[in-house]
Write an enzyme that holds these catalytic residues in place. Structure first.
Site, short mmCIF file in Angstrom:
data_model
loop_
_atom_site.label_atom_id
_atom_site.label_comp_id
_atom_site.label_asym_id
_atom_site.label_seq_id
_atom_site.Cartn_x
_atom_site.Cartn_y
_atom_site.Cartn_z
N SER A 13 0.80 -1.22 0.00
CA SER A 13 0.00 0.00 0.00
C SER A 13 0.83 1.28 0.00
CB SER A 13 -0.97 0.02 1.18
OG SER A 13 -0.29 0.29 2.38
N LYS B 280 0.67 4.63 6.67
CA LYS B 280 0.02 5.49 5.68
C LYS B 280 0.58 6.91 5.76
CE LYS B 280 -2.88 2.13 4.81
NZ LYS B 280 -2.56 1.23 3.76
#
Length: 188
Positions: free
Chosen positions: A42, A81
């Site tokens: 990700s 993230k």
């Protein structure tokens, strides 16, 4: 007898040094800096699956910092993230272009991913729409801004990342730390 005292005195000195070093090492490890391992794709191309990193546990995250937090939808897992929106920010995407508080922002860390696209958009909502606002975020109350005490986060590999577009806003008090860069540019 004197040489025996000298030996024990010297050994006791070394033992004290070793104990102090261990206490410092554990203190740093648990309160200041901690190792983490990237799990998944990700954050490609910035961070890679299996890459080992350190996080700073005492600094507050700023816009575009990469943070680690407990996965809100997975037990005993952590997500890595990028912070896009801070409390009070109005975040929206229009045709793959980031706007924060109506100001256009470039995301150079996405350039290689965007240039590799053969069609479509990199940043979309859960319906494939490249245009979305805070009102489209799950668990939002329809507000157009990031709520107090929350963060809006995205993975750099937008097409596969499970981030705020799917899991909602992240509570600031759950952030475990900010990724420390050692000579590698993680920022804008």
């Amino acid at each position: 007898m004197k040489s025996e005292n000298k030996f024990f005195s010297g050994a006791f000195g070394w033992i004290k040094i070793i104990i102090i070093a261990l206490i410092l090492a554990f203190g740093i490890r648990y309160f200041l800096i901690s190792p983490v391992t990237v799990n998944g794709k990700s954050m490609d191309p910035t961070l890679h699956d299996g890459e080992h990193l350190f996080i700073n546990k005492i600094s507050d995250p700023k816009r575009f910092d990469i943070i680690v937090f407990p996965a809100p939808d997975e037990e005993n897992a952590e997500y890595i993230k990028r912070v896009i929106g801070l409390p009070g920010d109005k975040v929206e995407y229009k045709e793959d272009q980031l706007y924060i508080n109506d100001k256009k922002y470039d995301e150079p860390y996405l350039d290689s991913e965007k240039s590799a696209l053969t069609g479509g958009y990199l940043t979309t909502d859960d319906k494939g729409d490249p245009n979305f606002t805070m009102a489209d975020i799950p668990y939002s109350d329809g507000s157009l801004t990031v709520p107090d005490g929350k963060l809006f986060v995205l993975g750099d590999n937008r097409q596969v990342s499970k981030d705020s577009r799917y899991i909602g806003f992240i509570s600031q008090d759950t952030v475990l730390g900010k990724v420390i860069s050692f000579g590698k540019s993680l920022q804008r």
